[in-house]
Motif scaffolding. Structure first.
Motif, PDB file in Angstrom:
ATOM      1  N   GLN A   1       0.810  -1.222   0.000  1.00  0.00           N
ATOM      2  CA  GLN A   1       0.000   0.000   0.000  1.00  0.00           C
ATOM      3  C   GLN A   1       0.841   1.270   0.000  1.00  0.00           C
ATOM      4  OE1 GLN A   1      -3.544  -0.630   0.023  1.00  0.00           O
ATOM      5  NE2 GLN A   1      -3.512   1.448  -0.781  1.00  0.00           N
ATOM      6  N   THR A   2       2.107   1.179   0.410  1.00  0.00           N
ATOM      7  CA  THR A   2       2.948   2.364   0.526  1.00  0.00           C
ATOM      8  C   THR A   2       3.472   2.765  -0.838  1.00  0.00           C
ATOM      9  OG1 THR A   2       3.630   1.659   2.717  1.00  0.00           O
ATOM     10  CG2 THR A   2       4.973   3.333   1.663  1.00  0.00           C
ATOM     11  N   ARG A   3       3.165   3.985  -1.276  1.00  0.00           N
ATOM     12  CA  ARG A   3       3.601   4.435  -2.595  1.00  0.00           C
ATOM     13  C   ARG A   3       5.087   4.780  -2.624  1.00  0.00           C
ATOM     14  NH1 ARG A   3       0.032   5.179  -6.607  1.00  0.00           N
ATOM     15  NH2 ARG A   3      -2.189   5.115  -6.110  1.00  0.00           N
ATOM     16  N   GLU A   4       5.715   4.856  -1.439  1.00  0.00           N
ATOM     17  CA  GLU A   4       7.155   5.087  -1.409  1.00  0.00           C
ATOM     18  C   GLU A   4       7.878   3.960  -2.136  1.00  0.00           C
ATOM     19  OE1 GLU A   4      10.756   5.823   1.826  1.00  0.00           O
ATOM     20  OE2 GLU A   4       8.802   5.114   2.496  1.00  0.00           O
ATOM     21  N   ARG A   5       7.343   2.761  -2.027  1.00  0.00           N
ATOM     22  CA  ARG A   5       7.850   1.636  -2.806  1.00  0.00           C
ATOM     23  C   ARG A   5       6.906   1.445  -3.983  1.00  0.00           C
ATOM     24  NH1 ARG A   5       7.086  -0.732   2.456  1.00  0.00           N
ATOM     25  NH2 ARG A   5       8.989  -0.644   3.696  1.00  0.00           N
ATOM     26  N   SER A   6       7.429   1.187  -5.159  1.00  0.00           N
ATOM     27  CA  SER A   6       6.575   0.964  -6.323  1.00  0.00           C
ATOM     28  C   SER A   6       5.971  -0.426  -6.245  1.00  0.00           C
ATOM     29  CB  SER A   6       7.376   1.112  -7.613  1.00  0.00           C
ATOM     30  OG  SER A   6       6.603   0.673  -8.714  1.00  0.00           O
ATOM     31  N   ALA A   7       4.665  -0.477  -5.976  1.00  0.00           N
ATOM     32  CA  ALA A   7       3.998  -1.770  -5.849  1.00  0.00           C
ATOM     33  C   ALA A   7       4.106  -2.560  -7.150  1.00  0.00           C
ATOM     34  CB  ALA A   7       2.534  -1.562  -5.465  1.00  0.00           C
ATOM     35  N   SER A   8       3.957  -1.870  -8.282  1.00  0.00           N
ATOM     36  CA  SER A   8       4.034  -2.570  -9.569  1.00  0.00           C
ATOM     37  C   SER A   8       5.423  -3.158  -9.795  1.00  0.00           C
ATOM     38  CB  SER A   8       3.673  -1.617 -10.711  1.00  0.00           C
ATOM     39  OG  SER A   8       2.309  -1.245 -10.642  1.00  0.00           O
ATOM     40  N   SER A   9       6.461  -2.425  -9.392  1.00  0.00           N
ATOM     41  CA  SER A   9       7.827  -2.931  -9.554  1.00  0.00           C
ATOM     42  C   SER A   9       8.032  -4.196  -8.730  1.00  0.00           C
ATOM     43  CB  SER A   9       8.847  -1.867  -9.143  1.00  0.00           C
ATOM     44  OG  SER A   9       8.789  -0.763 -10.008  1.00  0.00           O
ATOM     45  N   LEU A  10       7.471  -4.208  -7.508  1.00  0.00           N
ATOM     46  CA  LEU A  10       7.594  -5.390  -6.663  1.00  0.00           C
ATOM     47  C   LEU A  10       6.881  -6.579  -7.294  1.00  0.00           C
ATOM     48  CD1 LEU A  10       7.040  -3.907  -3.072  1.00  0.00           C
ATOM     49  CD2 LEU A  10       9.195  -4.474  -4.183  1.00  0.00           C
ATOM     50  N   ALA A  11       5.673  -6.332  -7.820  1.00  0.00           N
ATOM     51  CA  ALA A  11       4.913  -7.417  -8.439  1.00  0.00           C
ATOM     52  C   ALA A  11       5.640  -7.956  -9.665  1.00  0.00           C
ATOM     53  CB  ALA A  11       3.517  -6.921  -8.814  1.00  0.00           C
ATOM     54  N   LEU A  12       6.204  -7.056 -10.482  1.00  0.00           N
ATOM     55  CA  LEU A  12       6.933  -7.486 -11.674  1.00  0.00           C
ATOM     56  C   LEU A  12       8.187  -8.271 -11.304  1.00  0.00           C
ATOM     57  CD1 LEU A  12       6.596  -4.283 -13.884  1.00  0.00           C
ATOM     58  CD2 LEU A  12       5.509  -6.502 -14.281  1.00  0.00           C
ATOM     59  N   ALA A  13       8.859  -7.841 -10.227  1.00  0.00           N
ATOM     60  CA  ALA A  13      10.052  -8.556  -9.767  1.00  0.00           C
ATOM     61  C   ALA A  13       9.688  -9.970  -9.334  1.00  0.00           C
ATOM     62  CB  ALA A  13      10.713  -7.804  -8.614  1.00  0.00           C
ATOM     63  N   LEU A  14       8.558 -10.102  -8.667  1.00  0.00           N
ATOM     64  CA  LEU A  14       8.103 -11.430  -8.246  1.00  0.00           C
ATOM     65  C   LEU A  14       7.824 -12.302  -9.462  1.00  0.00           C
ATOM     66  CD1 LEU A  14       7.223 -13.325  -5.950  1.00  0.00           C
ATOM     67  CD2 LEU A  14       4.952 -12.275  -6.081  1.00  0.00           C
ATOM     68  N   HIS A  15       7.154 -11.745 -10.460  1.00  0.00           N
ATOM     69  CA  HIS A  15       6.827 -12.513 -11.667  1.00  0.00           C
ATOM     70  C   HIS A  15       8.087 -12.960 -12.395  1.00  0.00           C
ATOM     71  CE1 HIS A  15       5.723 -13.139 -15.909  1.00  0.00           C
ATOM     72  NE2 HIS A  15       4.579 -13.592 -15.415  1.00  0.00           N
ATOM     73  N   SER A  16       9.038 -12.031 -12.562  1.00  0.00           N
ATOM     74  CA  SER A  16      10.256 -12.375 -13.307  1.00  0.00           C
ATOM     75  C   SER A  16      11.120 -13.371 -12.548  1.00  0.00           C
ATOM     76  CB  SER A  16      11.057 -11.108 -13.615  1.00  0.00           C
ATOM     77  OG  SER A  16      11.474 -10.469 -12.419  1.00  0.00           O
ATOM     78  N   THR A  17      11.046 -13.355 -11.225  1.00  0.00           N
ATOM     79  CA  THR A  17      11.796 -14.324 -10.418  1.00  0.00           C
ATOM     80  C   THR A  17      11.207 -15.720 -10.555  1.00  0.00           C
ATOM     81  OG1 THR A  17      12.441 -12.664  -8.790  1.00  0.00           O
ATOM     82  CG2 THR A  17      12.495 -14.953  -8.078  1.00  0.00           C
ATOM     83  N   LEU A  18       9.887 -15.800 -10.487  1.00  0.00           N
ATOM     84  CA  LEU A  18       9.230 -17.102 -10.481  1.00  0.00           C
ATOM     85  C   LEU A  18       9.231 -17.789 -11.847  1.00  0.00           C
ATOM     86  CD1 LEU A  18       6.084 -16.832  -8.182  1.00  0.00           C
ATOM     87  CD2 LEU A  18       7.853 -18.576  -8.119  1.00  0.00           C
ATOM     88  N   SER A  19       9.021 -17.023 -12.895  1.00  0.00           N
ATOM     89  CA  SER A  19       8.780 -17.618 -14.220  1.00  0.00           C
ATOM     90  C   SER A  19       9.824 -18.663 -14.624  1.00  0.00           C
ATOM     91  CB  SER A  19       8.679 -16.521 -15.271  1.00  0.00           C
ATOM     92  OG  SER A  19       7.542 -15.713 -15.014  1.00  0.00           O
ATOM     93  N   PRO A  20      11.128 -18.386 -14.514  1.00  0.00           N
ATOM     94  CA  PRO A  20      12.104 -19.401 -14.943  1.00  0.00           C
ATOM     95  C   PRO A  20      12.296 -20.539 -13.939  1.00  0.00           C
ATOM     96  CG  PRO A  20      13.243 -17.455 -14.135  1.00  0.00           C
ATOM     97  CD  PRO A  20      11.788 -17.116 -14.146  1.00  0.00           C
ATOM     98  N   LEU A  21      11.704 -20.429 -12.757  1.00  0.00           N
ATOM     99  CA  LEU A  21      11.930 -21.431 -11.718  1.00  0.00           C
ATOM    100  C   LEU A  21      10.770 -22.409 -11.567  1.00  0.00           C
ATOM    101  CD1 LEU A  21      13.395 -19.078  -8.931  1.00  0.00           C
ATOM    102  CD2 LEU A  21      14.662 -20.551 -10.503  1.00  0.00           C
TER     103      LEU A  21
END
Length: 506
Positions: free
Chosen positions: A373-393
């Motif tokens: 919920q905190t806009r200080e951190r980019s929520a979308s960036s976190l979600a994209l990082a999670l997706h890119s981490t999981l996909s090849p694994l």
């Protein structure tokens, strides 16, 4: 004022800074309040303590970006094995102060591995509260004025110090809140050991946006009275700052490699993810140093056995936390930075591979419940990082990161809202009401994973019900990752373990 636990939590919540105040601080460009430590010294005096009085706590002070809570938990559990042993019986009473809490605010202050009871919390809360009001009266000020009390985290820090002194704690494991140099816990003049866990980018509004800036803040807990321990895996730019600060304090800074018995899995960890190896190794180094100051040789066979037992017995709810509910496996981790989200994704992938290997005939459906919920951190960036981490694994049987993705707020219950213990006023109420962050996240996820079913829900309770009510045959296991926010994790644990309060009730 009544004096129950509920009354204490209600009074404590009046000390929270609302979103407008927090946002103004971020936008001001101010790094951290350079007056914070002198102000905290004054608050200590108002409840009857000079900072030198805290020396008897023999504090172990821990700062860092990632893993400081887990490291503190490992340290506390190892020391508890020595406390309970007939051979050593040192220390005699262990305090632990951490943040944030998950389900109950009293989790933040523990003695000998147990959170304060409701009665203890109410007692020490109101003793601290009353001393502050009496100090205001003595100074000719209004004891009910907002300026008569510090803000939420500072108050709890004062209360923790008071609790540990009153309880006769002879070692206190103290986790920093944000930063270190200006953190309210940094009134500790002579800790016995300090530690700085893995560093990463977080709280940029107050700590800065680069690793060297953040490292400077964290290094502020170093004291000449204590050796400092930090992982050898720190980024070189952070190491340069840590080395510089250590030389100026001066103190001995030791870089810690993964302990051989942890690397080769001779010692089992209660927190099972691979990234916990660094935190556990740091905890072993910290406790070994503390024990040496008590004339205990941690290299003896009996001491090594106790260290191993402490590591194995460590649990830390909401961090690499697996819960089973019928056909559902809940994988819960409070990762909320780019680095910690990546680690949470790797941990979840390892859980999926375990399912695929141990039960090759079992089908499984995967779910994500996410919020930031905190806009200080980019929520979308976190979600994209999670997706890119999981996909090849992912196991070869799974082509999409998640079959169903649910974005929700941190509001716990549909009808009863949020319990007082979980109430937080630091979010933008407009964002929460309009689900703006959640809808942005949903749009982002659909763009990278069009095969996934993506939903937005207003509450945590509704999000869990999406999983529970989703059709699946008896041969299918539902595996859920909950991540993105410790506040989200706390609400999920409340729904899983608690029962919804009556509307308007405590």
């Amino acid at each position: 004022m009544a004096r129950t636990y509920g009354d204490a939590v209600a009074a404590l919540n009046t000390l929270q800074s609302n979103f407008a105040v927090i946002d103004a601080i971020r936008k001001s460009g101010k790094k951290m309040n350079e007056h914070a430590i002198p102000e905290m010294v004054e608050w200590c005096a108002k409840i009857g303590y000079q900072t030198s009085d805290l020396n008897s706590l023999n504090a172990i002070h821990i700062a860092g970006t990632k893993g400081k809570g887990s490291t503190a938990a490992f340290v506390s559990c190892i020391l508890d094995q020595f406390r309970r042993s007939t051979e050593f019986a040192v220390p005699t009473k262990i305090g632990l102060y951490t943040s944030p809490h998950l389900r109950f605010v009293r989790e933040r202050i523990q003695v000998n591995g147990s959170p304060l009871t409701e009665e203890q919390f109410a007692r020490y809360f109101f003793e601290t509260w009353d001393r502050l009001e009496q100090s205001a009266v003595s100074a000719g000020q209004d004891p009910k004025a907002p300026t008569s009390k510090p803000v939420y985290f500072r108050f709890l820090t004062l209360m923790a110090f008071h609790t540990f002194k009153a309880e006769g704690v002879d070692v206190a494991v103290i986790e920093c809140g944000i930063g270190g140099a200006y953190d309210s816990t940094n009134v500790l003049l002579a800790p016995t050991v300090t530690s700085i866990t893995s560093l990463g980018i977080d709280h940029v509004g107050v700590l800065g946006s680069t690793l060297p800036e953040i490292a400077w803040h964290k290094a502020g807990i170093m004291k000449s009275s204590a050796k400092c321990f930090t992982p050898s895996s720190q980024d070189p730019s952070a190491k340069a700052v840590l080395d510089d600060v250590a030389s100026k304090v001066p103190t001995m800074l030791t870089y810690v490699d993964t302990h051989p018995s942890i690397a080769n899995r001779t010692w089992r960890l209660g927190l099972e993810a691979d990234f916990q190896h660094s935190n556990a190794s740091l905890a072993v180094a910290v406790t070994t140093e503390f024990l040496s100051k008590s004339s205990i040789d941690a290299a003896t066979l009996s001491a090594q056995s106790l260290i191993a037992a402490g590591l194995a017995s460590t649990s830390w709810p909401g961090r690499c936390d697996t819960r089973h509910e019928g056909p559902i496996t809940w994988c819960i981790d409070g990762g909320h930075t780019l680095d910690s989200i990546t680690l949470a994704g790797k941990w979840f992938a390892s859980q999926l591979r375990t399912f695929a290997t141990s039960s090759p005939s079992t089908k499984f459906k995967t779910y994500l419940i996410f919020n930031q919920q905190t806009r200080e951190r980019s929520a979308s960036s976190l979600a994209l990082a999670l997706h890119s981490t999981l996909s090849p694994l992912l196991p070869t049987t799974h082509t999409s990161a998640f079959d169903t993705v649910i974005f929700c707020t941190n509001t716990t219950y549909l009808t009863a809202g949020t319990t007082p213990d979980l109430m937080a006023v630091g979010a933008n109420t407009t964002d929460v009401a309009t689900l703006s962050v959640q809808n942005e996240l949903a749009e982002t996820w659909r763009g990278v994973d069009p095969e996934a079913r993506v939903e937005v829900r207003r509450t945590i309770e509704e999000s869990l019900e999406v999983v529970r009510r989703d059709d699946a045959d008896e041969a299918t296991r539902k595996v859920v990752l909950v991540t993105g926010s410790l506040h989200l994790v706390g609400g999920v644990l409340e729904v899983l373990e608690g029962s919804a309060p009556s509307v308007g009730g405590p």
